[in-house]
Write an enzyme that holds these catalytic residues in place. Structure first.
Site, PDB file in Angstrom:
ATOM      1  N   PRO A   9      13.182  36.097  25.181  1.00 16.75           N
ATOM      2  CA  PRO A   9      11.958  35.473  24.696  1.00 16.75           C
ATOM      3  C   PRO A   9      11.029  34.950  25.798  1.00 16.75           C
ATOM      4  O   PRO A   9      11.493  34.422  26.807  1.00 16.75           O
ATOM      5  CB  PRO A   9      12.466  34.313  23.829  1.00 16.75           C
ATOM      6  CG  PRO A   9      13.853  34.060  24.294  1.00 16.75           C
ATOM      7  CD  PRO A   9      14.392  35.386  24.736  1.00 16.75           C
ATOM      8  N   ASN A  10       9.751  35.127  25.533  1.00 12.72           N
ATOM      9  CA  ASN A  10       8.660  34.638  26.386  1.00 12.72           C
ATOM     10  C   ASN A  10       8.477  35.422  27.675  1.00 12.72           C
ATOM     11  O   ASN A  10       7.564  35.141  28.450  1.00 12.72           O
ATOM     12  CB  ASN A  10       8.829  33.135  26.702  1.00 12.72           C
ATOM     13  CG  ASN A  10       8.841  32.291  25.447  1.00 12.72           C
ATOM     14  OD1 ASN A  10       7.919  32.400  24.638  1.00 12.72           O
ATOM     15  ND2 ASN A  10       9.863  31.500  25.245  1.00 12.72           N
ATOM     16  N   ARG A  17       2.379  32.871  32.014  1.00 16.57           N
ATOM     17  CA  ARG A  17       3.263  31.770  31.637  1.00 16.57           C
ATOM     18  C   ARG A  17       3.726  31.023  32.894  1.00 16.57           C
ATOM     19  O   ARG A  17       4.389  31.611  33.746  1.00 16.57           O
ATOM     20  CB  ARG A  17       4.473  32.381  30.938  1.00 16.57           C
ATOM     21  CG  ARG A  17       5.572  31.417  30.672  1.00 16.57           C
ATOM     22  CD  ARG A  17       6.845  32.125  30.257  1.00 16.57           C
ATOM     23  NE  ARG A  17       7.883  31.154  30.047  1.00 16.57           N
ATOM     24  CZ  ARG A  17       9.177  31.441  29.975  1.00 16.57           C
ATOM     25  NH1 ARG A  17       9.583  32.693  30.087  1.00 16.57           N
ATOM     26  NH2 ARG A  17      10.048  30.495  29.791  1.00 16.57           N
ATOM     27  N   TYR A  22       7.118  30.998  37.654  1.00 16.37           N
ATOM     28  CA  TYR A  22       7.467  32.423  37.570  1.00 16.37           C
ATOM     29  C   TYR A  22       6.540  33.339  38.366  1.00 16.37           C
ATOM     30  O   TYR A  22       6.752  34.553  38.382  1.00 16.37           O
ATOM     31  CB  TYR A  22       7.485  32.865  36.096  1.00 16.37           C
ATOM     32  CG  TYR A  22       8.467  32.075  35.266  1.00 16.37           C
ATOM     33  CD1 TYR A  22       9.836  32.158  35.508  1.00 16.37           C
ATOM     34  CD2 TYR A  22       8.027  31.222  34.257  1.00 16.37           C
ATOM     35  CE1 TYR A  22      10.745  31.422  34.765  1.00 16.37           C
ATOM     36  CE2 TYR A  22       8.927  30.484  33.501  1.00 16.37           C
ATOM     37  CZ  TYR A  22      10.280  30.586  33.757  1.00 16.37           C
ATOM     38  OH  TYR A  22      11.176  29.849  33.019  1.00 16.37           O
ATOM     39  N   ASN A  73      18.039  39.709  31.209  1.00 10.65           N
ATOM     40  CA  ASN A  73      17.492  38.374  31.385  1.00 10.65           C
ATOM     41  C   ASN A  73      17.386  37.789  29.977  1.00 10.65           C
ATOM     42  O   ASN A  73      16.423  38.078  29.265  1.00 10.65           O
ATOM     43  CB  ASN A  73      16.125  38.398  32.073  1.00 10.65           C
ATOM     44  CG  ASN A  73      15.615  36.978  32.325  1.00 10.65           C
ATOM     45  OD1 ASN A  73      16.134  36.007  31.760  1.00 10.65           O
ATOM     46  ND2 ASN A  73      14.583  36.849  33.150  1.00 10.65           N
ATOM     47  N   ALA A  76      15.650  31.905  27.613  1.00  9.69           N
ATOM     48  CA  ALA A  76      16.182  30.636  27.090  1.00  9.69           C
ATOM     49  C   ALA A  76      17.463  30.815  26.287  1.00  9.69           C
ATOM     50  O   ALA A  76      18.280  29.879  26.195  1.00  9.69           O
ATOM     51  CB  ALA A  76      15.121  29.961  26.232  1.00  9.69           C
ATOM     52  N   GLU A  97      23.485  39.629  34.730  1.00 12.66           N
ATOM     53  CA  GLU A  97      22.490  38.703  34.199  1.00 12.66           C
ATOM     54  C   GLU A  97      21.503  38.343  35.311  1.00 12.66           C
ATOM     55  O   GLU A  97      21.919  38.087  36.445  1.00 12.66           O
ATOM     56  CB  GLU A  97      23.183  37.437  33.684  1.00 12.66           C
ATOM     57  CG  GLU A  97      22.218  36.402  33.121  1.00 12.66           C
ATOM     58  CD  GLU A  97      22.912  35.117  32.696  1.00 12.66           C
ATOM     59  OE1 GLU A  97      24.130  34.994  32.923  1.00 12.66           O
ATOM     60  OE2 GLU A  97      22.230  34.247  32.159  1.00 12.66           O
ATOM     61  N   HIS A  99      18.010  35.897  36.271  1.00 15.96           N
ATOM     62  CA  HIS A  99      16.951  34.921  35.988  1.00 15.96           C
ATOM     63  C   HIS A  99      15.984  34.945  37.161  1.00 15.96           C
ATOM     64  O   HIS A  99      16.424  34.913  38.327  1.00 15.96           O
ATOM     65  CB  HIS A  99      17.517  33.510  35.819  1.00 15.96           C
ATOM     66  CG  HIS A  99      18.366  33.357  34.596  1.00 15.96           C
ATOM     67  ND1 HIS A  99      17.840  33.266  33.332  1.00 15.96           N
ATOM     68  CD2 HIS A  99      19.708  33.299  34.458  1.00 15.96           C
ATOM     69  CE1 HIS A  99      18.824  33.153  32.452  1.00 15.96           C
ATOM     70  NE2 HIS A  99      19.972  33.180  33.111  1.00 15.96           N
ATOM     71  N   ARG A 106      16.864  23.570  38.178  1.00 12.50           N
ATOM     72  CA  ARG A 106      15.899  23.106  37.186  1.00 12.50           C
ATOM     73  C   ARG A 106      16.528  22.048  36.258  1.00 12.50           C
ATOM     74  O   ARG A 106      17.506  21.423  36.618  1.00 12.50           O
ATOM     75  CB  ARG A 106      15.333  24.319  36.445  1.00 12.50           C
ATOM     76  CG  ARG A 106      14.600  25.276  37.400  1.00 12.50           C
ATOM     77  CD  ARG A 106      14.029  26.465  36.674  1.00 12.50           C
ATOM     78  NE  ARG A 106      13.007  26.068  35.721  1.00 12.50           N
ATOM     79  CZ  ARG A 106      12.471  26.903  34.821  1.00 12.50           C
ATOM     80  NH1 ARG A 106      12.862  28.177  34.772  1.00 12.50           N
ATOM     81  NH2 ARG A 106      11.547  26.479  33.983  1.00 12.50           N
TER      82      ARG A 106
HETATM   83  C1  DQA Z   1      14.408  32.429  32.873  1.00 13.19           C
HETATM   84  C2  DQA Z   1      15.015  31.027  33.001  1.00 13.19           C
HETATM   85  C3  DQA Z   1      15.222  30.403  31.635  1.00 13.19           C
HETATM   86  O1  DQA Z   1      15.749  29.080  31.777  1.00 13.19           O
HETATM   87  C4  DQA Z   1      13.914  30.314  30.890  1.00 13.19           C
HETATM   88  O2  DQA Z   1      14.128  29.816  29.580  1.00 13.19           O
HETATM   89  C5  DQA Z   1      13.179  31.610  30.852  1.00 13.19           C
HETATM   90  C6  DQA Z   1      13.126  32.413  32.066  1.00 13.19           C
HETATM   91  C7  DQA Z   1      14.114  33.034  34.257  1.00 13.19           C
HETATM   92  O3  DQA Z   1      13.978  34.264  34.321  1.00 13.19           O
HETATM   93  O4  DQA Z   1      13.997  32.311  35.240  1.00 13.19           O
HETATM   94  O5  DQA Z   1      12.554  31.960  29.861  1.00 13.19           O
HETATM   95  O6  DQA Z   1      15.352  33.275  32.235  1.00 13.19           O
END
Ligand code: DQA
Length: 144
Positions: A9-10, A17, A22, A73, A76, A97, A99, A106
């Site tokens: 998501p997102n 964003r 990011y 990835n 959240a 995985e 990120h 964080r």
């Molecule tokens: C993320 C880190 C997560 O904590 C966050 O909710 C994201 C992006 C990252 O790629 O750094 O949406 O996965």
């Protein structure tokens, strides 16, 4: 071989964003990086993004039969989803995985990672290069 690359998501709004966190990289940029690295190693990529947890679970199930490795990835959902943990745990193929940010640096709620406890490897904090590193690592594993 086929690498399934999943984005949660997102991540569809990357670039707009929270650029302080990011950067300005977009999901399309990440797809380009992944495809280029996979091509270097002679692998195919199936690249997807969804904002829905159940869709990620369904896609992970596809990797039971249709893919040789997964890069994910979970965004959240990494911090909340036991369902994703279980789906990753059910796979016999390598799962890396990724990120973009260093989630350990964080907020405390990001220090719980249900996917990491089932994944083969985790890359966090390397930005867009983390996606390239994940594919390179998968290629190493697939070489045996
Ligand atoms: C993320 C880190 C997560 O904590 C966050 O909710 C994201 C992006 C990252 O790629 O750094 O949406 O996965």
């Amino acid at each position: 071989m086929r690498i399934l690359v999943l984005n949660g998501p997102n991540l569809d709004i990357l670039g707009r964003r929270d650029p302080a966190q990011y950067g300005t990289v977009t999901l399309a940029d990440l797809e380009g990086i992944v495809r280029a690295e996979a091509a270097e190693h002679g692998h195919e990529v199936d690249f997807r993004q969804t904002n829905r947890e159940g869709e990620l679970v369904d896609w992970l199930h596809e990797a039971l039969d249709d893919h040789d490795a997964v890069v994910i990835n979970p965004a959240a959902y990494a911090h909340t989803s036991v369902a994703l943990h279980d789906a990753v745990e059910a796979l016999s193929v390598p799962v890396v995985e990724v990120h973009l940010s260093n989630t350990w640096k964080r907020e405390p709620f990001r220090h719980v990672d249900h996917v990491a406890t089932a994944a083969t490897a985790v890359i966090a904090g390397a930005g867009a290069d983390g996606y390239r590193l994940a594919v390179a690592h998968v290629a190493t594993l697939l070489r045996g």
